[in-house]
Enzyme design. Structure first.
Site, short mmCIF file in Angstrom:
data_model
loop_
_atom_site.label_atom_id
_atom_site.label_comp_id
_atom_site.label_asym_id
_atom_site.label_seq_id
_atom_site.Cartn_x
_atom_site.Cartn_y
_atom_site.Cartn_z
N PHE A 130 0.84 -1.20 0.00
CA PHE A 130 0.00 0.00 0.00
C PHE A 130 0.88 1.25 0.00
O PHE A 130 1.92 1.28 0.67
CB PHE A 130 -0.92 -0.01 1.23
CG PHE A 130 -1.96 1.07 1.20
CD1 PHE A 130 -3.03 0.98 0.34
CD2 PHE A 130 -1.86 2.17 2.02
CE1 PHE A 130 -4.00 1.98 0.30
CE2 PHE A 130 -2.81 3.17 1.99
CZ PHE A 130 -3.89 3.08 1.13
N ASP A 207 1.28 -5.50 8.30
CA ASP A 207 0.10 -4.66 8.16
C ASP A 207 -1.10 -5.59 7.96
O ASP A 207 -1.17 -6.33 6.97
CB ASP A 207 0.26 -3.72 6.96
CG ASP A 207 -0.87 -2.71 6.85
OD1 ASP A 207 -1.97 -2.98 7.37
OD2 ASP A 207 -0.66 -1.65 6.22
N TYR A 232 -11.61 0.39 10.31
CA TYR A 232 -12.80 0.87 9.60
C TYR A 232 -13.18 0.00 8.41
O TYR A 232 -14.18 0.26 7.75
CB TYR A 232 -12.61 2.33 9.12
CG TYR A 232 -11.29 2.63 8.48
CD1 TYR A 232 -11.03 2.29 7.16
CD2 TYR A 232 -10.29 3.30 9.19
CE1 TYR A 232 -9.82 2.58 6.57
CE2 TYR A 232 -9.08 3.60 8.62
CZ TYR A 232 -8.84 3.24 7.31
OH TYR A 232 -7.62 3.52 6.73
N LYS A 233 -12.41 -1.06 8.14
CA LYS A 233 -12.76 -1.97 7.05
C LYS A 233 -13.63 -3.09 7.60
O LYS A 233 -14.81 -2.90 7.84
CB LYS A 233 -11.49 -2.50 6.40
CG LYS A 233 -10.58 -1.41 5.81
CD LYS A 233 -9.35 -2.00 5.18
CE LYS A 233 -8.33 -0.94 4.77
NZ LYS A 233 -8.83 -0.02 3.72
N ARG A 381 -12.01 -3.27 -7.66
CA ARG A 381 -11.85 -4.12 -6.48
C ARG A 381 -13.22 -4.41 -5.88
O ARG A 381 -13.98 -3.50 -5.58
CB ARG A 381 -10.94 -3.44 -5.46
CG ARG A 381 -10.42 -4.38 -4.39
CD ARG A 381 -9.35 -3.71 -3.55
NE ARG A 381 -9.87 -2.57 -2.81
CZ ARG A 381 -9.19 -1.91 -1.88
NH1 ARG A 381 -7.95 -2.28 -1.59
NH2 ARG A 381 -9.72 -0.88 -1.24
#
Length: 415
Positions: A130, A207, A232-233, A381
């Site tokens: 990322f 991560d 938050y995912k 995605r």
């Protein structure tokens, strides 16, 4: 559009042991959202979050006021951290803390990790990680006068032992890797890669942002050194909800993070003349922790604990398998290709599809209430949060992609 997958969607929803959980999220019956396929970017709010926040405002905040710091809030970062460890991280108590953003916590761990390996000159990261992860590695390397070693891996897969081994050596201080790749969804062999890093005498930071809450994690059993992740995912903590950090217990006495603040002090209310880090994982804290923002994710932890992470993982694999089957059946003729591992066990709870027109397609989909996300240069995605997503919802989304491809003039089957 019809096909063998249509009846499969109904059958899969009818047989889904977790189907009842969908109604426990806000917006699950909203007709304006045809298909929400972006739960890996922002999870839906759990339905009882509004009530929980109201109770928090009326009670601990409104009634108890500042007394709540002494009564509960000072321990909230580690209390919630311990619960994360137990429910979704495979981590024993005293090793997880909640607070700050993912980026800030990752910076703290990177700086602390390289400082714990003095004399070593290299930090290792893969080129397809990322962006923030890569940028932070470059920034820490620049601050500390270190070199960055780049790992080249299959962008449609992820980092393997064969990719990582050549980048490791006596100069390696720290390695940063992602458990689930943010593009392809590839699931890394955390235990095997961690052992490889340890053989080189280095530390590893994992991560977990795209795995926690959807893929089983066993930080203690895998002997992970350091880890970080957002909430938050798949933990549905809401936009900007605080991240978490893990430090293996044996490393705590030797790890000194760079942002010294009063909340990380051994005795915060002594207001002493110099800094002495807390002997516990609280040493990762800096300023006042975001107690209010920690509340929503706890509703999702209730659901995950109730459902069990093994069942959540099984549903996630079934959802992505269904998405891939539908894409093969209904999108391949448009030139859409899968850019994720084909084996469901080798990917997390999202898949990446690629087509040159997907930037335009995404705008059409959002207009029509179908919400995936676009990842440059050509990726769509499909994020499938297991507890809040249904199989028919996936089918509606894939059918909408086909319709959008036609609308933007990207060709038609057989063209």
């Amino acid at each position: 559009m019809s096909g063998p997958a249509r009846s499969r969607s109904a059958e899969l929803d009818a047989a889904d042991p977790l189907a009842s959980y969908r109604s426990r999220f806000v917006g699950s019956d909203d007709p304006a959202v045809v298909a929400y396929l972006d739960g890996n970017s922002l999870g839906r709010p759990v339905a009882d979050v509004a009530g929980r926040l109201g109770d928090f405002v009326a009670g601990p905040w409104g009634d108890r006021l500042i007394r709540s710091w002494d009564e509960a809030w000072m321990d909230e970062p580690t209390r919630v951290g311990d619960r994360l460890g137990r429910v979704v991280l495979g981590a024993g108590p005293g090793q997880v803390v909640v607070g700050d953003s993912t980026s800030v916590l990752l910076y703290k761990l990177l700086r602390a990790g390289v400082a714990a390996r003095p004399g070593r000159r290299e930090v290792v990261v893969d080129r397809d990680n990322f962006p923030t992860d890569r940028y932070l590695v470059e920034g820490v390397a620049a601050e500390c006068g270190l070199d960055v070693r780049w790992v080249e891996a299959d962008p449609e897969g992820g980092v393997t032992a064969d990719d990582l081994a050549p980048a490791l050596g006596e100069e390696t201080a720290l390695v940063l890797l992602s458990h689930v790749a943010f593009r392809s969804g590839h699931v890394a062999d955390v235990e095997g890669l961690t052992a490889l890093v340890h053989e080189a005498g280095a530390l590893v930071v994992w991560d977990l942002s795209h795995s926690v809450g959807s893929v089983p994690v066993e930080l203690d059993a895998w002997r992970v050194d350091l880890a970080v992740g957002c909430t938050y995912k798949y933990l549905n903590g809401g936009p900007g909800s605080p991240a978490f950090a893990y430090v293996r217990a044996a490393l705590l006495p030797h790890l000194q993070q760079p942002l010294w603040g009063w909340m990380g002090h051994a005795d915060p209310f002594a207001m002493g003349p110099s800094y002495e880090p807390a002997p516990t994982v609280r040493r990762l804290l800096t300023g006042t922790p975001p107690v209010l923002a920690m509340q929503p994710m706890q509703a999702m932890l209730d659901l995950l604990e109730e459902a069990g992470i093994a069942a959540v993982r099984a549903k996630g694999m079934a959802l992505t398998a269904h998405a891939v089957a539908l894409a093969d059946e209904r999108l391949a003729a448009y030139g859409v290709r899968l850019a994720s591992p084909r084996d469901p066990a080798a990917r997390g709870a999202h898949v990446m599809l690629e087509h040159p027109a997907f930037r335009e397609v995404t705008a059409v989909l959002w207009r029509d209430g179908v919400i995936p996300d676009f990842r440059p240069p050509a990726g769509l995605r499909i994020g499938l949060s297991p507890l809040s997503t249904g199989f028919a919802e996936v089918e509606r989304g894939i059918d909408a992609v086909a319709a959008a491809l036609e609308e933007v003039g990207a060709g038609a089957p057989g063209a």
